[in-house]
Design a protein around this motif. Sequence first.
Motif, short mmCIF file in Angstrom:
data_model
loop_
_atom_site.label_atom_id
_atom_site.label_comp_id
_atom_site.label_asym_id
_atom_site.label_seq_id
_atom_site.Cartn_x
_atom_site.Cartn_y
_atom_site.Cartn_z
N HIS A 1 0.81 -1.22 0.00
CA HIS A 1 0.00 0.00 0.00
C HIS A 1 0.84 1.27 0.00
CE1 HIS A 1 -3.82 -1.99 0.33
NE2 HIS A 1 -3.39 -2.70 1.36
N GLN A 2 2.16 1.12 -0.01
CA GLN A 2 3.00 2.32 -0.01
C GLN A 2 2.88 3.02 -1.36
OE1 GLN A 2 6.82 1.09 1.48
NE2 GLN A 2 5.97 0.69 3.50
N GLY A 3 3.02 4.34 -1.30
CA GLY A 3 2.88 5.14 -2.51
C GLY A 3 1.45 5.58 -2.79
N LYS A 4 0.52 5.25 -1.91
CA LYS A 4 -0.89 5.61 -2.09
C LYS A 4 -1.32 6.77 -1.20
CE LYS A 4 -2.23 0.85 -3.17
NZ LYS A 4 -3.09 -0.29 -2.76
N GLY A 5 -0.37 7.33 -0.44
CA GLY A 5 -0.70 8.42 0.47
C GLY A 5 -1.14 7.95 1.85
N TYR A 6 -1.09 6.64 2.10
CA TYR A 6 -1.54 6.12 3.39
C TYR A 6 -0.61 6.53 4.52
CZ TYR A 6 -4.85 3.13 0.83
OH TYR A 6 -5.86 2.65 0.04
N GLY A 7 0.69 6.68 4.23
CA GLY A 7 1.62 7.12 5.26
C GLY A 7 1.27 8.51 5.75
N ARG A 8 0.96 9.40 4.82
CA ARG A 8 0.54 10.76 5.19
C ARG A 8 -0.76 10.72 5.98
NH1 ARG A 8 3.54 14.40 2.82
NH2 ARG A 8 4.66 13.81 0.95
N ASP A 9 -1.69 9.87 5.54
CA ASP A 9 -2.96 9.74 6.25
C ASP A 9 -2.73 9.23 7.67
OD1 ASP A 9 -4.18 10.54 3.87
OD2 ASP A 9 -4.83 8.50 3.34
N LEU A 10 -1.83 8.26 7.82
CA LEU A 10 -1.53 7.70 9.14
C LEU A 10 -0.93 8.77 10.04
CD1 LEU A 10 -1.21 5.33 11.14
CD2 LEU A 10 0.94 4.78 9.96
N LEU A 11 0.01 9.55 9.52
CA LEU A 11 0.63 10.60 10.34
C LEU A 11 -0.38 11.68 10.70
CD1 LEU A 11 4.13 10.87 8.67
CD2 LEU A 11 3.54 9.87 10.89
N ALA A 12 -1.28 12.02 9.79
CA ALA A 12 -2.32 13.01 10.10
C ALA A 12 -3.25 12.47 11.19
CB ALA A 12 -3.10 13.37 8.84
N ALA A 13 -3.62 11.20 11.09
CA ALA A 13 -4.49 10.60 12.11
C ALA A 13 -3.77 10.54 13.46
CB ALA A 13 -4.94 9.20 11.68
N ALA A 14 -2.47 10.26 13.45
CA ALA A 14 -1.70 10.23 14.70
C ALA A 14 -1.63 11.63 15.31
CB ALA A 14 -0.30 9.68 14.45
N ALA A 15 -1.43 12.65 14.48
CA ALA A 15 -1.39 14.03 15.00
C ALA A 15 -2.74 14.41 15.58
CB ALA A 15 -0.97 14.99 13.89
N ASP A 16 -3.82 14.02 14.91
CA ASP A 16 -5.17 14.31 15.44
C ASP A 16 -5.37 13.62 16.78
OD1 ASP A 16 -5.76 15.88 13.23
OD2 ASP A 16 -6.94 14.32 12.23
#
Length: 174
Positions: A101-116
């Motif tokens: 799933h890498q390269g799909k933006g999921y890493g950014r989504d995960l980091l945003a969810a962690a920050a929230d």
Amino acid sequence: MALTFELDPAVSRDLRDQVLTLWADVSNAGGSVGFVPPVGPDDIRPELVRHLTAMVEGRTRLLVGRDGTGEVVATAFLTLNTHRLMRHWLWLYTVMVHPRHQGKGYGRDLLAAAADAARAIEGVEAVRLTCRGGLGLERFYASCGYKEVGRVPDAIRVAPGDDRDDVIMLLPLS
């Protein structure tokens, strides 16, 4: 397809097994999550048990990302800082997205969810993590708002003759 994130899911045998499998798959693909290939779930299990124990003790929280089928394909552990002078920030550990799933933006989504999730914890003003140098991870984290605040040269020995920097990154939440 977007991931669905859940903070503090009920820890079932299935969840535990999915996290172990994810951790092994990420490690075996060269991911910087505390192990070097080859590893299997049994190699990782003691470290997961330490994380789960910290969760029971209220020191660590688990964030999981599930794909449309409900499979756990991303995780991060948020660990509260217990030092009385440093409770205003927390640690982010074992940040993983499954290699397929890498390269799909999921890493950014995960980091945003962690920050929230971190913002929702009273008194937490920043998120701190470390990453292994030499893989471009610091550029990725910087693109997500993290700032490099320190570096320990050659602190991580991946293999004999292969030492990497330990890069310290910080995300202010305000």
